[in-house]
Design an enzyme around this catalytic site. Structure first.
Site, PDB file in Angstrom:
ATOM      1  N   ASP A 281       0.866  -1.179   0.000  1.00 46.39           N
ATOM      2  CA  ASP A 281       0.000   0.000   0.000  1.00 46.39           C
ATOM      3  C   ASP A 281       0.909   1.238   0.000  1.00 46.39           C
ATOM      4  O   ASP A 281       2.146   1.127   0.038  1.00 46.39           O
ATOM      5  CB  ASP A 281      -0.973  -0.012   1.183  1.00 46.39           C
ATOM      6  CG  ASP A 281      -2.211   0.863   0.898  1.00 46.39           C
ATOM      7  OD1 ASP A 281      -2.149   1.724  -0.004  1.00 46.39           O
ATOM      8  OD2 ASP A 281      -3.233   0.703   1.577  1.00 46.39           O
TER       9      ASP A 281
HETATM   10  C1  NOJ Z   1      -3.960   3.986   0.156  1.00 46.96           C
HETATM   11  C2  NOJ Z   1      -5.158   3.110   0.282  1.00 46.96           C
HETATM   12  O1  NOJ Z   1      -5.101   2.372   1.480  1.00 46.96           O
HETATM   13  C3  NOJ Z   1      -5.332   2.142  -0.878  1.00 46.96           C
HETATM   14  O2  NOJ Z   1      -6.584   1.539  -0.766  1.00 46.96           O
HETATM   15  C4  NOJ Z   1      -5.175   2.842  -2.186  1.00 46.96           C
HETATM   16  O3  NOJ Z   1      -5.382   1.937  -3.251  1.00 46.96           O
HETATM   17  C5  NOJ Z   1      -3.805   3.481  -2.257  1.00 46.96           C
HETATM   18  N1  NOJ Z   1      -3.685   4.443  -1.183  1.00 46.96           N
HETATM   19  C6  NOJ Z   1      -3.529   4.151  -3.590  1.00 46.96           C
HETATM   20  O4  NOJ Z   1      -4.261   5.295  -3.721  1.00 46.96           O
END
Ligand code: NOJ
Length: 757
Positions: A281
C-alpha cells in the site's frame, strides 16, 4: 455430458498453464537482458505530482526515472493523452522499452460513479455487481488505465472504521461472492482485451479488524477467526483469477502485512496457489520503520523476502535493494522472482504485444459517462437502497401535493458520490432535489430549505475538508436555518429530510468515535418531528449509523448510502415507488457505539442472554440491549413477503448426501417486488465453539403481487464445514439447524441429523 464438461475444463486448464509457461519463458528471456538496476526498477510504482495522493510522500523526478527504466508502473494519472505521454517515455526512451502498467483507485466506478461498495453490496445482486465492474473497466480502460486498485474485500465488524464504506460488510460468504463478481467484471474473458483490466484485491489482510475501528490501527486476531471470517473473501477473489493483491497497512501477529512471510508466501502462495503479484500500500514499506521493525533498508529487504513484489511510492526497494544484495540480505533470486511476477502481469495485459493497447484518444467520448452507464448507475443505486422503516406505508410517495425537501444533503451534488472518487466529477451528479423535480415535473410542488449545516463543529468540518471543501458553514445561524426548514415543512403534506454524512466523513482516514448523525442535523430532525407531518428520512452516508431516536420518530427511513452520479434520480425512483426497494444491509446497524463490534455471526458464550428472565450473570450490558438496531440482512419492501415453513427432502443424511431445503415465498402485498431469501446454518455442537449461525446461501427473487414461488437451496457438507483447531477445514457429524428467512434475525428453522456414514 459430465465427461464433455470435464474434458473441456481440463483443456482450459491445460491452455491456461501453457499460456502461463509461455509468458514465463518470454519474461525470463527479457530478464536475461536486464541489468540489476532495471530489474529493481520494475518493482517501483510511483505517482506523478498533481495526482490524488493518499499519503504525505509524493514521487520526484518521475520522467527521469522512467527513462532510466526505474519505474514498473504509474498510478494516479488517467486520460489517453497523459498515459500516452508517460508510456512513450518508457517505450521509446528507456533502454529496453519495457511498457509500464497504469493503475488507479477505480473503486466504485471511474467517471460514472456507482454507489459506494457498502451500498452496492446491499443489493445482493451478483449479476448487477459484475456488470457494474465490467462497465467501470470499460470506462477506465478508455482513459488509458489497465489496473484497478479494487476490489476492497476487507471484512468489517466495526462501523467506526471509515473504510467500512469501501467493502461489502461483515459476512465472509457474501463478501466472497461479491469479490468474485467484481474480479470477473474487471478482468472479463481475457486480461489482454482493451476493455478489461487487472484487479488488485486489497487490503491483504485483515485491515478491517483494526482495534477500536481506528484507522491504520493494530490488528490482533486468532487464526481461527482469520480463517473462518476474515480471509475467505481474499481467497475467493484469488480463485476468481485476480491478477494482483495489495498488502495492508496493519500488522498481523506482530509483523506488518507488507513484510509478513507467513501471509505473503506461506498462506498466499503455498496454501492458496496465488500466481500474480503483490504491491504494497501507499508507503507501507517505509511505514514499517514507524511500526518498529527497522530502518528503510531492513524493512525493504524484509518485504521482498516475505514475498512483496512492488513498492508503492516509498522507493525503499529502489533505493536499498542493491545494497542489501551486496550485503547478502537479499538474493538475486529474490529480486528476480519479484521482477518476473511484474513482467508476467504485463504480458498478461498484452502490453508487450502493444504497449498502447489501452490508449485510444477516440474512446473517452464513446465509452465514458454514456447514457448506458448512467442508466446502469441509476439502477445499481436504486437496487442498493435499503428501506429501514415504513410502518404506516407513507412510502411510496405520491407525485402530487406539496413535498418539503430539507437537509444539507437535499440539494447537494457535491456529496452524492461518496468516498474514493478519483476521476468522478461531482458536478455531473444529480442532486436529490433535481432527481425529485425530474420525477414529479409539474405534478407536485417541491419546497426546499437547507435546514442545517452538515455540522456546526468547526474543527470536525475542517478535518472532513482536509482534501477538498465538502462541508460549508452557512452564513445564516443554525437557528435561522432550522426555522426556515420548519416554515417550509409546515406548508407541506410530507417532509423528506435528506441527512447523514458528507462523502469524506467515511472512507480512508475517516474513522468516527461517534457514528450518529451529526448534532446540527439531529437538531433539525427534532424540530421537524414536532410539526405533526409525516417525516421521511433519506440517509446519505458511508457506514452504519446509530439511529435510535430516528427510528422512534421518523415515519419512514430510507438508507440511500452515497448513491453516485445518478443519486437524485435513483432516490426519486425509490421514494415514488418506480422501483420497489429490495436492498438488505450487509453490516449490522448498532443501537450505540458501546455495542461495537456487533455482528450477527457471533459466538453463543457460556452465559448467553436470550432476552427472557433475569439478566444477572448473563452476557449483556446493564445499560444497553444486546440486539442491534437493524440486523445483518435486514431491509423492507413496499410489498410484504410471507415465508412458509421449511420443507426438507430428508431429515437424516450421511456422507456426501445432498439436502434440499425449500420454502414457499408469497408476495402478500400490493406491489411487485424482489426479496433476498437468505439461508443460514447453525452447528450447535462441535469440537470448537461455532458462531450462532452463518450465512450459507441466498437468492434474490422477483415476485408479482399475490404470486408465490418455491425457493430451494441445495446443501452439501461443504456448507457445514469450518476450520478446526488445526486449521483444517472439516465437518463434524451431528445436528444442524437450517434456517431460511428475510434477515439474519427473522428465519424459519428446521433440524437435520447428518452422519458421516
Ligand atoms: C492507500 C489506500 O489504502 C489504498 O486503498 C489505495 O489503493 C492506495 N492508497 C492508492 O491510492
Amino acid at each position: 455430458m459430465k465427461k464433455t464438461i470435464s474434458i473441456a475444463a481440463a483443456l482450459l486448464v491445460a491452455q491456461l498453464s501453457f499460456a502461463q509457461n509461455d509468458i514465463t519463458t518470454k519474461a525470463k528471456a527479457l530478464m536475461a537482458k536486464m541489468t540489476l538496476e532495471e530489474k529493481i526498477g520494475q518493482l517501483n510504482l510511483i505517482i506523478p505530482g498533481g495526482a490524488a495522493t493518499t499519503g504525505s510522500v509524493v514521487s520526484t523526478d518521475v520522467e527521469g526515472k522512467i527513462k532510466k527504466g526505474l519505474v514498473g508502473g504509474l498510478f494516479g494519472i488517467y486520460s489517453p493523452e497523459k498515459v500516452r505521454k508517460a508510456q512513450d517515455l518508457a517505450v521509446k526512451e528507456s533502454r529496453l522499452h519495457i511498457p509500464m502498467i497504469f493503475g488507479l483507485d477505480v473503486i466504485h466506478g471511474h467517471k460514472t460513479i456507482y454507489p459506494i461498495p457498502l451500498g452496492i453490496s446491499a443489493s445482493w445482486d451478483l449479476g448487477m455487481i459484475q456488470n457494474v465492474a465490467a462497465m467501470a473497466a470499460k470506462e477506465a480502460t478508455a482513459d488509458g488505465l489497465n489496473w484497478a486498485f479494487s476490489p476492497m474485500v476487507d471484512i468489517a465488524r466495526d462501523a467506526r472504521w471509515g473504510r467500512i464504506s469501501e467493502g461489502s460488510g461483515e459476512d465472509p460468504y457474501l463478501g466472497g461472492e461479491i469479490a468474485k463478481a467484481v474480479v470477473r467484471g474487471y478482468q472479463g474473458k481475457s486480461l489482454a482485451l482493451n476493455n478489461t483490466m487487472m484487479a488488485c484485491v486489497k487490503h491483504f489482510a485483515l485491515y478491517g479488524g483494526a482495534e477500536a475501528g481506528r484507522e491504520y490501527n493494530t490488528v490482533d486476531m486468532s487464526k481461527i477467526k482469520m480463517y473462518e471470517y476474515y480471509l475467505p473473501p481474499y481467497k475467493a477473489a484469488i480463485d476468481a483469477g485476480a491478477g494482483s493483491m495489495m498488502s495492508s497497512f496493519n500488522e498481523i501477529d506482530g509483523v506488518p502485512a507488507t513484510a509478513n512471510q507467513w501471509l505473503l508466501t506461506d498462506l498466499l502462495r503455498k496454501q492458496w496457489g496465488f500466481k500474480g503479484f503483490v504491491v504494497s500500500d501507499y508507503t507501507s514499506v517505509n511505514e514499517m520503520t514507524a511500526h518498529g521493525i527497522g530502518d528503510l533498508q531492513t524493512v525493504s529487504a524484509r518485504a521482498l523476502k516475505a514475498g512483496l513484489d512492488m513498492d508503492m511510492v516509498g522507493e525503499g526497494m529502489l533505493t536499498t535493494l542493491q545494497k542489501s544484495l551486496n550485503e547478502g540480505k537479499v538474493s538475486l533470486a529474490d529480486i528476480d522472482q519479484a521482477c518476473l511476477r511484474i513482467l508476467e502481469a504485463k504480458y498478461k495485459l498484452g502490453l508487450f504485444d502493444d504497449p498502447y493497447r489501452y490508449i485510444d484518444e477516440s474512446r473517452p467520448t464513446k465509452d465514458i459517462l454514456t447514457a448506458e452507464n448512467r442508466t446502469t448507475a441509476r439502477n445499481m443505486a436504486a437496487h442498493s437502497m435499503v428501506l429501514l422503516q415504513n410502518p404506516h406505508q407513507v412510502l411510496p410517495l405520491k407525485k402530487s401535493g406539496t413535498i418539503a425537501l430539507v437537509g444539507p444533503l437535499a440539494n447537494n451534488r457535491r456529496n452524492m458520490l461518496g468516498t474514493w472518487v478519483v476521476a468522478g466529477d461531482w458536478n455531473k451528479s444529480v442532486s436529490v432535489y433535481e432527481g425529485i423535480k425530474n420525477a414529479v415535473g409539474n405534478n407536485a410542488n417541491i419546497v426546499y430549505a437547507k435546514g442545517s449545516n452538515f455540522t456546526d463543529d468547526a474543527e470536525f468540518a475542517k478535518r472532513v475538508n482536509a482534501i477538498g471543501a465538502q462541508v460549508d458553514v452557512d452564513s445564516k445561524s443554525p437557528a435561522e436555518l432550522i426555522q426556515e426548514a420548519v416554515e417550509v415543512a409546515k406548508k407541506s403534506d410530507v417532509i423528506v429530510a435528506v441527512v447523514g454524512e458528507s462523502s469524506d466523513m467515511s472512507g480512508e482516514s475517516s474513522s468516527r468515535a461517534d457514528i450518529s448523525i451529526p448534532a446540527s442535523q439531529q437538531a433539525l430532525l427534532k424540530a421537524l418531528a414536532t410539526i405533526g407531518k409525516p417525516l421521511v428520512i433519506v440517509l446519505i452516508n458511508g457506514r452504519p449509523l446509530t439511529l435510535v431516536w430516528e427510528k422512534e420518530h421518523a415515519t419512514a427511513i430510507l438508507e440511500a448510502w452515497a448513491p453516485g452520479t445518478e443519486a437524485g434520480n435513483a432516490v426519486a425512483d425509490v421514494l415514488f415507488g418506480d422501483y420497489n426497494p429490495s436492498g438488505k444491509i450487509t453490516a449490522t446497524f448498532p443501537r450505540s457505539v458501546g455495542q461495537i463490534p456487533i455482528y450477527y455471526n457471533h459466538k453463543n458464550t457460556g452465559r448467553p442472554y436470550d432476552g427472557t428472565g433475569s439478566t444477572k450473570f448473563k452476557s449483556d450490558y446493564l445499560d444497553e440491549s444486546n440486539d442491534p438496531l437493524f440486523p445483518f440482512g435486514f431491509g423492507l419492501s413496499y410489498t410484504k413477503f410471507e415465508y412458509g415453513a421449511i420443507q426438507l427432502n430428508k431429515k437424516e443424511l450421511k456422507g456426501d448426501d445432498k439436502l434440499t431445503a425449500s420454502i414457499v415465498l408469497k408476495n402478500t402485498g400490493n406491489y411487485a417486488g424482489e426479496e433476498v431469501v437468505q439461508l443460514y446454518i447453525s452447528d450447535p455442537v462441535a469440537s470448537i465453539t461455532r458462531a450462532v449461525k452463518d450465512l450459507k446461501g441466498f437468492q434474490k427473487v422477483s415476485l408479482k403481487a399475490g404470486e408465490s414461488k418455491t425457493i430451494s437451496f441445495e446443501i452439501t457438507p461443504e456448507q457445514l464445514s469450518f476450520f478446526n483447531s488445526d486449521l483444517k477445514k472439516i465437518w463434524e457429524p451431528g445436528e444442524f439447524i437450517i434456517q431460511i428467512g428475510t434477515n439474519s434475525a427473522e428465519v424459519k428453522s428446521a433440524s437435520v441429523i447428518w452422519k458421516k456414514k
